[in-house]
Design an enzyme around this catalytic site. Structure first.
Site, PDB file in Angstrom:
ATOM      1  N   PRO A  33     -11.264 -14.789 -21.101  1.00  0.00           N
ATOM      2  CA  PRO A  33     -11.272 -13.460 -21.733  1.00  0.00           C
ATOM      3  C   PRO A  33     -11.595 -12.362 -20.728  1.00  0.00           C
ATOM      4  O   PRO A  33     -12.337 -12.589 -19.769  1.00  0.00           O
ATOM      5  CB  PRO A  33     -12.383 -13.579 -22.788  1.00  0.00           C
ATOM      6  CG  PRO A  33     -13.282 -14.664 -22.281  1.00  0.00           C
ATOM      7  CD  PRO A  33     -12.382 -15.633 -21.559  1.00  0.00           C
ATOM      8  N   ASP A  34     -11.005 -11.191 -20.953  1.00  0.00           N
ATOM      9  CA  ASP A  34     -11.391 -10.057 -20.117  1.00  0.00           C
ATOM     10  C   ASP A  34     -12.689  -9.469 -20.662  1.00  0.00           C
ATOM     11  O   ASP A  34     -13.287  -9.994 -21.598  1.00  0.00           O
ATOM     12  CB  ASP A  34     -10.275  -9.018 -20.032  1.00  0.00           C
ATOM     13  CG  ASP A  34     -10.011  -8.310 -21.356  1.00  0.00           C
ATOM     14  OD1 ASP A  34     -10.799  -8.502 -22.310  1.00  0.00           O
ATOM     15  OD2 ASP A  34      -9.022  -7.574 -21.448  1.00  0.00           O
ATOM     16  N   PHE A  35     -13.151  -8.397 -20.064  1.00  0.00           N
ATOM     17  CA  PHE A  35     -14.441  -7.848 -20.456  1.00  0.00           C
ATOM     18  C   PHE A  35     -14.336  -6.725 -21.475  1.00  0.00           C
ATOM     19  O   PHE A  35     -15.191  -6.596 -22.340  1.00  0.00           O
ATOM     20  CB  PHE A  35     -15.196  -7.346 -19.213  1.00  0.00           C
ATOM     21  CG  PHE A  35     -15.809  -8.462 -18.406  1.00  0.00           C
ATOM     22  CD1 PHE A  35     -17.125  -8.849 -18.611  1.00  0.00           C
ATOM     23  CD2 PHE A  35     -15.065  -9.134 -17.448  1.00  0.00           C
ATOM     24  CE1 PHE A  35     -17.688  -9.878 -17.888  1.00  0.00           C
ATOM     25  CE2 PHE A  35     -15.620 -10.172 -16.717  1.00  0.00           C
ATOM     26  CZ  PHE A  35     -16.931 -10.548 -16.937  1.00  0.00           C
ATOM     27  N   ARG A  36     -13.283  -5.908 -21.402  1.00  0.00           N
ATOM     28  CA  ARG A  36     -13.315  -4.638 -22.117  1.00  0.00           C
ATOM     29  C   ARG A  36     -12.321  -4.484 -23.257  1.00  0.00           C
ATOM     30  O   ARG A  36     -12.250  -3.419 -23.865  1.00  0.00           O
ATOM     31  CB  ARG A  36     -13.127  -3.486 -21.109  1.00  0.00           C
ATOM     32  CG  ARG A  36     -14.233  -3.462 -20.069  1.00  0.00           C
ATOM     33  CD  ARG A  36     -14.059  -2.368 -19.032  1.00  0.00           C
ATOM     34  NE  ARG A  36     -15.048  -2.507 -17.980  1.00  0.00           N
ATOM     35  CZ  ARG A  36     -16.309  -2.069 -18.048  1.00  0.00           C
ATOM     36  NH1 ARG A  36     -16.707  -1.431 -19.123  1.00  0.00           N
ATOM     37  NH2 ARG A  36     -17.142  -2.264 -17.061  1.00  0.00           N
ATOM     38  N   ASN A 109     -12.065 -10.498 -10.072  1.00  0.00           N
ATOM     39  CA  ASN A 109     -12.274 -11.715 -10.850  1.00  0.00           C
ATOM     40  C   ASN A 109     -13.126 -12.738 -10.106  1.00  0.00           C
ATOM     41  O   ASN A 109     -13.092 -12.820  -8.878  1.00  0.00           O
ATOM     42  CB  ASN A 109     -10.926 -12.323 -11.229  1.00  0.00           C
ATOM     43  CG  ASN A 109     -10.096 -11.363 -12.061  1.00  0.00           C
ATOM     44  OD1 ASN A 109     -10.637 -10.465 -12.712  1.00  0.00           O
ATOM     45  ND2 ASN A 109      -8.788 -11.523 -12.034  1.00  0.00           N
ATOM     46  N   ASP A 111     -12.999 -16.070 -11.120  1.00  0.00           N
ATOM     47  CA  ASP A 111     -12.502 -17.375 -11.562  1.00  0.00           C
ATOM     48  C   ASP A 111     -11.907 -18.236 -10.455  1.00  0.00           C
ATOM     49  O   ASP A 111     -11.648 -19.425 -10.648  1.00  0.00           O
ATOM     50  CB  ASP A 111     -11.469 -17.205 -12.690  1.00  0.00           C
ATOM     51  CG  ASP A 111     -10.379 -16.196 -12.327  1.00  0.00           C
ATOM     52  OD1 ASP A 111      -9.811 -16.276 -11.225  1.00  0.00           O
ATOM     53  OD2 ASP A 111     -10.100 -15.310 -13.173  1.00  0.00           O
ATOM     54  N   HIS A 128     -16.305  -9.207  -6.496  1.00  0.00           N
ATOM     55  CA  HIS A 128     -17.450  -9.432  -7.369  1.00  0.00           C
ATOM     56  C   HIS A 128     -17.963 -10.870  -7.286  1.00  0.00           C
ATOM     57  O   HIS A 128     -18.644 -11.347  -8.200  1.00  0.00           O
ATOM     58  CB  HIS A 128     -17.101  -9.072  -8.813  1.00  0.00           C
ATOM     59  CG  HIS A 128     -16.811  -7.607  -8.985  1.00  0.00           C
ATOM     60  ND1 HIS A 128     -16.138  -7.087 -10.075  1.00  0.00           N
ATOM     61  CD2 HIS A 128     -17.099  -6.537  -8.188  1.00  0.00           C
ATOM     62  CE1 HIS A 128     -16.028  -5.775  -9.950  1.00  0.00           C
ATOM     63  NE2 HIS A 128     -16.604  -5.424  -8.811  1.00  0.00           N
ATOM     64  N   CYS A 136     -29.840 -20.979  -5.836  1.00  0.00           N
ATOM     65  CA  CYS A 136     -31.086 -20.773  -6.557  1.00  0.00           C
ATOM     66  C   CYS A 136     -31.607 -19.372  -6.274  1.00  0.00           C
ATOM     67  O   CYS A 136     -31.707 -18.964  -5.117  1.00  0.00           O
ATOM     68  CB  CYS A 136     -32.112 -21.825  -6.133  1.00  0.00           C
ATOM     69  SG  CYS A 136     -33.758 -21.541  -6.850  1.00  0.00           S
ATOM     70  N   CYS A 139     -35.402 -20.086  -4.372  1.00  0.00           N
ATOM     71  CA  CYS A 139     -35.548 -20.643  -3.021  1.00  0.00           C
ATOM     72  C   CYS A 139     -34.299 -20.503  -2.167  1.00  0.00           C
ATOM     73  O   CYS A 139     -34.326 -20.760  -0.966  1.00  0.00           O
ATOM     74  CB  CYS A 139     -35.975 -22.113  -3.069  1.00  0.00           C
ATOM     75  SG  CYS A 139     -34.669 -23.253  -3.598  1.00  0.00           S
ATOM     76  N   CYS A 162     -33.064 -25.372 -10.517  1.00  0.00           N
ATOM     77  CA  CYS A 162     -32.903 -25.849  -9.145  1.00  0.00           C
ATOM     78  C   CYS A 162     -33.591 -27.203  -8.970  1.00  0.00           C
ATOM     79  O   CYS A 162     -34.735 -27.395  -9.415  1.00  0.00           O
ATOM     80  CB  CYS A 162     -33.496 -24.824  -8.173  1.00  0.00           C
ATOM     81  SG  CYS A 162     -33.439 -25.317  -6.447  1.00  0.00           S
ATOM     82  N   CYS A 178     -38.330 -27.156  -6.856  1.00  0.00           N
ATOM     83  CA  CYS A 178     -38.347 -25.699  -7.029  1.00  0.00           C
ATOM     84  C   CYS A 178     -38.305 -25.295  -8.496  1.00  0.00           C
ATOM     85  O   CYS A 178     -39.169 -24.591  -8.985  1.00  0.00           O
ATOM     86  CB  CYS A 178     -37.180 -25.073  -6.260  1.00  0.00           C
ATOM     87  SG  CYS A 178     -36.958 -23.318  -6.591  1.00  0.00           S
TER      88      CYS A 178
END
Length: 294
Positions: A33-36, A109, A111, A128, A136, A139, A162, A178
């Site tokens: 799915p897209d975001f908007r 994207n 993906d 992005h 993590c 750490c 972690c 951790c």
């Protein structure tokens, strides 16, 4: 369409350098799915399911630090459990590369579908970040995207923890683990973009044609990329809706900008046909395992 064909396949036989700026719309056909989108986008779903005033906050680094479990629940609800296959648009990038026309793909994207069609760091900037790796937050231990996904869907609830041992020696049985939250190597709101993003001005300077696909052009600084090419470089928007007025896209008579309206998968198939590249494209799609879930 004829104008775009002449830009990609000039009558003089030259090879234009094509820069592609892409967003979530190119992966919707892969089941992501897209975001908007108003009804089906991630933010719309978050608003309904979690009653959030600001759905974007789930992807803010400060919110993650305070309530990480919300981010993991959203990931489980929205991310495909089976690895998605690339779409015709992704295959088109591979075709441009094959023909020596691809300058670079700058993608919003996470993906990794651009890599599935053979794009490497030379041809790709993941602005992005990516789901293909994780680390993590406490750490810094590094994990593969596959390990992260197995943990994410294997537990079904809570945080992905972690497993890194903090004991550099001594009895392994007594070693302290951790236990911090492991997150994918994506860029949250409030974090800096990857170092490679700083090189944007050079790609924009070198581009002969800019293709803009499947993006709302509202997330900055990515959207500002549209403004960076020279004043005479043609910019082609392929999208369901005309966007980009906020960053200077001006479609109309005498403009360098072109708008091809429609689903980007359909428009790319039509463009390939108009370019007379169908034979090679069909074979490439089959080789790459291209599927669409429209």
């Amino acid at each position: 369409m004829e104008k775009v064909v002449s830009l990609i396949k000039p009558p003089d036989g030259s090879l234009p350098k094509i820069l592609c700026l892409v967003g979530a719309g190119i992966s919707v056909a892969a089941g992501i799915p897209d975001f908007r989108s108003p009804e089906t986008g991630v933010y719309a779903q978050l608003e309904k399911q979690y009653n959030l005033e600001d759905p974007e906050s789930v992807f803010n680094i400060d919110y993650f630090h305070k309530q990480p479990e919300v981010f993991y629940k959203v990931e489980r609800d929205t991310w495909p459990r089976q690895d998605p296959n690339p779409t015709p648009v992704h295959a088109f990038f591979a075709l441009l590369k094959e023909k020596g026309l691809l300058l670079r793909v700058w993608t919003q994207n996470i993906d990794g579908l651009e890599r599935k069609v053979g794009l490497t760091n030379k041809e790709l900037v993941e602005c992005h970040g990516t789901m293909a790796a994780a680390h993590c937050e406490t750490c810094g231990a590094k994990y593969s995207g596959q390990w992260y996904k197995e943990q994410l869907f294997g537990t079904e609830v809570g945080v992905v923890h972690c497993e890194n041992s903090l004991d550099q020696g001594g009895d392994e049985a007594d070693a302290k683990v951790c236990g911090g939250p492991v997150r994918p190597d994506i860029v949250f709101f409030g974090e800096s973009l990857p170092d490679r993003f700083a090189a944007a001005r050079w790609d924009c300077k070198d581009a002969d044609v800019v293709l803009i696909l499947g993006t709302s052009l509202v997330v900055h600084p990515f959207a500002d990329m549209v403004k960076k090419p020279g004043p005479h470089v043609p910019r082609v928007l392929i999208n369901n809706k005309q966007v980009g007025a906020n960053v200077g896209l001006k479609v109309g008579a005498g403009s360098r900008d072109v708008f091809l309206q429609g689903d980007c998968q359909t428009v790319i198939e039509e463009l390939v046909s108009a370019l007379d590249w169908e034979g090679g494209f069909c074979g490439l799609k089959e080789k790459l395992g291209v599927e669409t879930k429209l």
